[in-house]
Design a protein around this motif. Structure first.
Motif, PDB file in Angstrom:
ATOM      1  N   GLY A   6      47.003  -9.249 -33.384  1.00  0.00           N
ATOM      2  CA  GLY A   6      46.075 -10.046 -32.590  1.00  0.00           C
ATOM      3  C   GLY A   6      46.320 -11.530 -32.756  1.00  0.00           C
ATOM      4  O   GLY A   6      47.385 -11.970 -33.208  1.00  0.00           O
ATOM      5  N   ILE A   9      40.381  -9.624 -31.101  1.00  0.00           N
ATOM      6  CA  ILE A   9      41.253  -9.012 -32.117  1.00  0.00           C
ATOM      7  C   ILE A   9      41.825 -10.136 -32.967  1.00  0.00           C
ATOM      8  O   ILE A   9      42.919 -10.641 -32.738  1.00  0.00           O
ATOM      9  N   SER A  10      41.058 -10.543 -33.940  1.00  0.00           N
ATOM     10  CA  SER A  10      41.448 -11.634 -34.821  1.00  0.00           C
ATOM     11  C   SER A  10      40.545 -11.568 -36.044  1.00  0.00           C
ATOM     12  O   SER A  10      39.571 -10.813 -36.065  1.00  0.00           O
ATOM     13  N   GLN A  18      48.601 -16.165 -39.388  1.00  0.00           N
ATOM     14  CA  GLN A  18      48.833 -14.887 -38.706  1.00  0.00           C
ATOM     15  C   GLN A  18      48.994 -13.823 -39.771  1.00  0.00           C
ATOM     16  O   GLN A  18      50.060 -13.650 -40.338  1.00  0.00           O
ATOM     17  N   PHE A  69      44.850  -4.303 -39.115  1.00  0.00           N
ATOM     18  CA  PHE A  69      43.922  -4.363 -37.982  1.00  0.00           C
ATOM     19  C   PHE A  69      42.537  -4.801 -38.456  1.00  0.00           C
ATOM     20  O   PHE A  69      42.033  -4.300 -39.463  1.00  0.00           O
TER      21      PHE A  69
END
Length: 238
Positions: free
Chosen positions: A54, A80-81, A50, A156
């Protein structure tokens, strides 16, 4: 190249002060004069799955597996990753919960790599000779596959932003070189030492977004960075 026909810069006489707010001492002098240097490889690299806003990435490797620099070690999950790649060559020594490199200290799934010191690159990498020959969507796809994310708090995924040109009428790309936080000088040094690469990246982003102008915003406490960017951008103006 029509979409890139002009590179906009703020003239020196157009300074727009902001009234109010907090104005702490920027303390930039502590590091602004120090050039970028390369750190030595640590004995272990911990790579949290992580690393961005996202969904977390899903592991593609197993404990004991040898990996090469740039090799995908975790795949993106969801729109969103972002995928994760090995920062250097070495051996995966663990896939387990480890405290995050964050003030919270919360544990999260982490891939740990023991570097072998060889810096051996992943053979399957396919660089692009001319990014301006690519379709804008293909640029976003390559950025997504490379796992490129922003360096702000949310980190992001950059490809999501590069796809905005397909659904929104955009005309100007703004490159944020302000770096207003006290003490931080990494953006300043990057613009000073690698201005040509910064401009190349901005031009590729502009091509992906389909915009005709680029505005580079730099604070007046970074005159060397502003001069370097101005020189690098000179050949791309009308």
């Amino acid at each position: 190249m029509n979409a890139l026909r002009q590179l906009l810069r703020r003239p020196a006489n157009r300074i727009h002060p902001v009234r109010g707010g907090v104005h702490p001492d920027d303390r930039k002098a502590l590091a602004a004069s120090a050039p970028i240097t390369e750190l030595a490889l640590p004995a272990r690299l911990d790579l949290p799955l992580q690393q961005h806003i996202g969904a977390s990435a899903a592991p593609l490797v197993r404990k004991g597996q040898r990996v090469a620099k740039g090799e995908p070690i975790a795949r993106a999950q969801g729109p969103i990753s972002a995928p994760l790649h090995a920062p250097t060559s070495g051996r995966v020594i663990a896939i387990a919960e480890r405290p995050a490199h964050h003030p919270s200290g919360l544990a999260m799934p982490t891939i740990s790599i023991e570097p072998d010191g060889e810096e051996r690159w992943y053979a399957a990498l396919t660089p692009c000779d001319d990014p301006f020959a690519l379709d804008p969507g293909a640029i976003a796809e390559r950025v997504a596959a490379a796992g490129i994310v922003g360096l702000g708090g949310a980190t992001f995924p950059a490809a999501v932003k590069l796809n905005l040109g397909a659904s929104h009428p955009l005309h100007t790309l703004v490159i944020n070189g302000a770096e207003c936080e006290p003490y931080l000088t990494c953006d300043d040094r990057l613009m000073r030492e690698h201005a040509e690469a910064v401009i190349d990246g901005a031009r590729i982003m502009a091509h992906a977004l389909g915009v005709g102008g680029i505005l580079v915003a730099i604070e007046d406490n970074k005159p060397e960075a502003a001069a370097a960017i101005e020189t690098a951008a000179a050949g791309f103006e009308d």
